[in-house]
Design a protein around this motif. Sequence first.
Motif, PDB file in Angstrom:
ATOM      1  N   UNK A 250      49.479  23.311 108.400  1.00  0.00           N
ATOM      2  CA  UNK A 250      49.833  23.901 109.793  1.00  0.00           C
ATOM      3  C   UNK A 250      51.263  22.820 109.779  1.00  0.00           C
ATOM      4  N   UNK A 251      50.864  21.950 110.370  1.00  0.00           N
ATOM      5  CA  UNK A 251      52.355  21.301 110.599  1.00  0.00           C
ATOM      6  C   UNK A 251      53.313  20.823 109.923  1.00  0.00           C
ATOM      7  N   UNK A 252      53.263  21.485 107.839  1.00  0.00           N
ATOM      8  CA  UNK A 252      53.814  21.368 106.897  1.00  0.00           C
ATOM      9  C   UNK A 252      54.378  22.935 107.199  1.00  0.00           C
ATOM     10  N   UNK A 253      53.265  23.938 107.019  1.00  0.00           N
ATOM     11  CA  UNK A 253      54.140  25.106 107.337  1.00  0.00           C
ATOM     12  C   UNK A 253      55.104  24.848 108.216  1.00  0.00           C
ATOM     13  N   UNK A 254      55.323  24.659 109.360  1.00  0.00           N
ATOM     14  CA  UNK A 254      56.095  25.037 110.271  1.00  0.00           C
ATOM     15  C   UNK A 254      56.893  23.660 109.966  1.00  0.00           C
ATOM     16  N   UNK A 255      57.574  23.289 109.284  1.00  0.00           N
ATOM     17  CA  UNK A 255      58.179  22.264 108.943  1.00  0.00           C
ATOM     18  C   UNK A 255      59.009  23.072 108.005  1.00  0.00           C
ATOM     19  N   UNK A 256      58.487  22.996 106.903  1.00  0.00           N
ATOM     20  CA  UNK A 256      59.499  23.649 105.964  1.00  0.00           C
ATOM     21  C   UNK A 256      59.249  25.312 106.089  1.00  0.00           C
ATOM     22  N   UNK A 257      59.340  26.136 106.524  1.00  0.00           N
ATOM     23  CA  UNK A 257      59.057  27.240 106.370  1.00  0.00           C
ATOM     24  C   UNK A 257      60.507  28.018 107.114  1.00  0.00           C
ATOM     25  N   UNK A 258      61.030  28.422 106.578  1.00  0.00           N
ATOM     26  CA  UNK A 258      62.603  28.612 106.634  1.00  0.00           C
ATOM     27  C   UNK A 258      62.624  29.717 107.644  1.00  0.00           C
ATOM     28  N   UNK A 259      61.672  30.481 107.395  1.00  0.00           N
ATOM     29  CA  UNK A 259      61.632  32.251 108.954  1.00  0.00           C
ATOM     30  C   UNK A 259      60.929  31.571 110.273  1.00  0.00           C
ATOM     31  N   UNK A 260      60.176  30.804 110.156  1.00  0.00           N
ATOM     32  CA  UNK A 260      59.948  29.790 111.310  1.00  0.00           C
ATOM     33  C   UNK A 260      60.833  29.441 112.336  1.00  0.00           C
ATOM     34  N   UNK A 261      61.335  28.805 111.102  1.00  0.00           N
ATOM     35  CA  UNK A 261      62.500  27.432 111.503  1.00  0.00           C
ATOM     36  C   UNK A 261      63.420  28.232 113.097  1.00  0.00           C
ATOM     37  N   UNK A 262      63.725  29.182 112.960  1.00  0.00           N
ATOM     38  CA  UNK A 262      64.308  30.682 114.304  1.00  0.00           C
ATOM     39  C   UNK A 262      63.973  30.086 115.525  1.00  0.00           C
ATOM     40  N   UNK A 263      62.028  29.567 115.516  1.00  0.00           N
ATOM     41  CA  UNK A 263      61.734  30.380 116.296  1.00  0.00           C
ATOM     42  C   UNK A 263      60.808  29.424 116.873  1.00  0.00           C
ATOM     43  N   UNK A 264      60.515  28.427 115.882  1.00  0.00           N
ATOM     44  CA  UNK A 264      59.803  27.122 116.022  1.00  0.00           C
ATOM     45  C   UNK A 264      60.519  25.780 115.399  1.00  0.00           C
ATOM     46  N   UNK A 265      61.126  25.182 116.040  1.00  0.00           N
ATOM     47  CA  UNK A 265      62.222  24.097 115.390  1.00  0.00           C
ATOM     48  C   UNK A 265      61.340  23.511 114.090  1.00  0.00           C
ATOM     49  N   UNK A 266      61.652  22.801 113.281  1.00  0.00           N
ATOM     50  CA  UNK A 266      60.782  21.836 112.423  1.00  0.00           C
ATOM     51  C   UNK A 266      60.643  20.134 113.272  1.00  0.00           C
ATOM     52  N   UNK A 267      61.768  19.804 113.812  1.00  0.00           N
ATOM     53  CA  UNK A 267      61.255  18.910 114.864  1.00  0.00           C
ATOM     54  C   UNK A 267      59.893  19.141 115.796  1.00  0.00           C
ATOM     55  N   UNK A 268      60.103  19.523 116.118  1.00  0.00           N
ATOM     56  CA  UNK A 268      58.819  20.122 117.230  1.00  0.00           C
ATOM     57  C   UNK A 268      57.662  20.378 116.379  1.00  0.00           C
ATOM     58  N   UNK A 269      58.038  21.047 115.607  1.00  0.00           N
ATOM     59  CA  UNK A 269      56.243  20.891 114.369  1.00  0.00           C
ATOM     60  C   UNK A 269      55.955  19.699 114.390  1.00  0.00           C
ATOM     61  N   UNK A 270      56.958  18.465 113.839  1.00  0.00           N
ATOM     62  CA  UNK A 270      56.763  17.310 113.444  1.00  0.00           C
ATOM     63  C   UNK A 270      55.679  16.480 114.831  1.00  0.00           C
ATOM     64  N   UNK A 271      56.449  16.377 115.848  1.00  0.00           N
ATOM     65  CA  UNK A 271      55.543  16.094 116.977  1.00  0.00           C
ATOM     66  C   UNK A 271      54.138  16.624 116.883  1.00  0.00           C
ATOM     67  N   UNK A 272      54.110  17.750 116.729  1.00  0.00           N
ATOM     68  CA  UNK A 272      52.293  18.954 116.836  1.00  0.00           C
ATOM     69  C   UNK A 272      51.982  18.027 115.899  1.00  0.00           C
ATOM     70  N   UNK A 273      51.932  18.162 114.811  1.00  0.00           N
ATOM     71  CA  UNK A 273      51.161  17.228 113.643  1.00  0.00           C
ATOM     72  C   UNK A 273      51.023  15.727 114.264  1.00  0.00           C
ATOM     73  N   UNK A 274      51.821  14.799 114.835  1.00  0.00           N
ATOM     74  CA  UNK A 274      52.363  13.855 114.925  1.00  0.00           C
ATOM     75  C   UNK A 274      50.568  13.237 115.756  1.00  0.00           C
ATOM     76  N   UNK A 275      51.084  14.090 116.560  1.00  0.00           N
ATOM     77  CA  UNK A 275      49.437  14.697 117.690  1.00  0.00           C
ATOM     78  C   UNK A 275      48.845  13.949 117.276  1.00  0.00           C
ATOM     79  N   UNK A 276      47.976  15.442 115.993  1.00  0.00           N
ATOM     80  CA  UNK A 276      46.681  15.097 115.071  1.00  0.00           C
ATOM     81  C   UNK A 276      46.531  14.251 114.118  1.00  0.00           C
ATOM     82  N   UNK A 277      47.909  13.220 113.972  1.00  0.00           N
ATOM     83  CA  UNK A 277      47.566  12.862 112.840  1.00  0.00           C
ATOM     84  C   UNK A 277      47.411  11.087 113.129  1.00  0.00           C
ATOM     85  N   UNK A 278      47.470  10.591 114.413  1.00  0.00           N
ATOM     86  CA  UNK A 278      48.417   9.695 114.551  1.00  0.00           C
ATOM     87  C   UNK A 278      47.576   8.489 114.733  1.00  0.00           C
TER      88      UNK A 278
END
Length: 789
Positions: A585-613
Amino acid sequence: MSTQATEVGESPKARSALDTSWPLLKIPWLEVAPTAFWLAVALVLSIGLALCHSPLVPLPGVFTLLLVPGAAVMSALRTRPANVAGRLVLAVCLSMMAIMVVGGVVSLIGPHVGIAHPLDPLPEYVIWVALAVFALGMCARIRCDPVTWIFDGVRTTHVFVALASGLLVVISILGAAQLNHDGDGHLAVFAATLDVVVLLAGIVGGWSRTSRWPLSTLLYSASLALLVSTSLRGVHLFGWDVQQEFGVAAHTIRVGVWIVPANHDPYASMLSLTVLPAVLHSLVKLRLLAFFQLVVPAILALLPLAVFSTVRGVPRWITSGRSTPRPGLALAVVVGLIVSGEAFSSQLVTITRQAMAMTMLAALVMVLFDRTILKRPAQTVVGLLIVAISFTHYTTSYLLAAILLCAWPVGLMWSRGWLGTPKEKIEKHRHDVRSRNIINGALVGVALIAAFGWNLGVTRNSALANPISAITARGAGFTSSTLTKSLTPSQFEGILVRDLKKADSWIVPVPGSSLTRLVAAPLPKSPGVVPSLQGRWNELLLLVTEGLWVVLGIALLYGLFRLGRRRSYEFSADLVGLGVTGLIIGGFLRFSGTLAAYYDPERAAIFTAILLAAPVTLFLDDVVSLPFVGGPLTSERVKRVLLGAGSVVVVVLIVGATGLGALFFGGVAPGSLSARDVQGEQFAVSTPELATAEWLRDEVHFPSVVQTDYLGQVVLLSEPGSYGVLPEIVPPEVDQASYIYLSTLNLVGRLSQAETPDDAYQSAYRSNVQFFNRYFYIVYSTGVTRVYH
């Protein structure tokens, strides 16, 4: 003698009758003496500070409200994380939940029982005094004091270290104040550099497994220092979303009640933006600006602390043959994945609702992996946090529901041996991992009901409308850019006129406005000390940042096919489920050009990092512990090389995230370090700009429209009026009847910016002040801002 004997013999009966008449006397109140003393001291300090007219009046009350209610919940459940840092994180998250639930319930019930403004001070005092007595009585009955429960193990030395590390925060506050006053950024740069040095020193000093460095304290202080250096910029609020959040919170305080928004506004649907600041304002007189500038950063700084508490101890059920990871390595993972994330210090601190929800998410993962919390209490706490996230931030709630919905079956598949386990070892694998999971169907159901029930059932907010429409129209957009493209003014003007004719056909342009042409203008940025290396630095930063996704993937595969395959007792279903689903899901948010306007890839990276730390820490800890033999590469030498390489990566990440790299190599420095770069000019609100926004709010009413450039609307969001806003002042698209607002950047800096309605393209051009002077009258001016009509 007989008379005395009779009196003595009657005293137990008298006490029994008294206890029956006054059941409160049966409660062992001395068991909660520390909490009662805390409340009394907080009350006395607040009164004393008020009599002295001190600006610190809200401080004792804020500490109490953000710690004691959550501590009472933890003590009632008789559960707590292993370390003090984790307890404080969980106590704050549960306290926020308690405040929002109580405020939301009384707002819904109060008007029906004759209390029109239940969030006003008097009703709130009565409600919280009653709740305090009830909570103390409940905790006394179970003989578990809330304050002692969370602060058990704290020594005087810890307090002194915390106070000393607070100097980092003080220096950052002074640096932001100097930037606001005269634009001098030297102290702010020194503060940021000091924060970076402290974090790196903690990594090196804590590398030994037996290190006693106060890493939790250093991490929290440095994180908070970085956050306040951004949140305190300007005389009002710094950022975009936070301006609108301020307006929503101010409205709730004015009306004294939270009402389900009839216009389905997602912001007004969140109790984190309405009830929470209103209750703190009513009970402890906390100013709204202080809530957004100081309280929210203090809460967000708990996010890396929660992740550190998660990865520092071996995650739940990973017990056989392992010692805990190196404290310095755990700190390096948190600094590299969380603190060095571009979104952490520059974005999340300006998005209040998501900052709180992300902190709750980190606390939820901490509880999932904390081996000292029993299974049933852990599931209860996780359920409470899931519900709290639903009315804290809509997007995080939806994402959490999706994560748990997918993580549960993935964890079950791994438990059954269907992910990477050889057939001949499946039976042993199933025996080893039997019942090793916290996430179950009940929690998944709670997540789905909370997310969709609150956001679509109770408040019916429109948070999902635009993303779903975009996905339906354009798909995921993996082949499109996640960044907004810059165009020359002439190219941009043609696209904008075409798009706005469709979206805003009501505009009646000024005759002859089509003859006015846009002229390109450069964005202000730092020249740098060694600008010749700017290109190389940007390439290195991009390589390291994107390389983190490779590390996340390798760490997850290592866990699945080594720890999960050869030593299944060293992994758990929850770790596998959250890791696999989080990466997808983090990769989907990070690399989706459509969703980038609504959920920044940088914030998606932190969301993913919390789960994978946790998987990353386990992987890296195994890497640095591998025995290297033979040749000149001895084990210790390789370990030093790995430590050096890892330190370089962390340095690159945090220097880039803090903006120190932009100052040294050239580029756009963040507003926390520079008052003259474009970010500081765009998002730092000045006193004249705030005064202009207040004038527009009071003097311009529906159906009038205020037009401004794309970033000029920032300050208008915090002081909303009944008028409409059109963020466009390109001359052919200016309506004759509109009010035109020019910010300081537009008027003094002669720079305007624009974006197309779909956020796909942007452009910077020279402000057309002569055009407005020629065709419009000045109706309001501060000297550095103007309103035309």
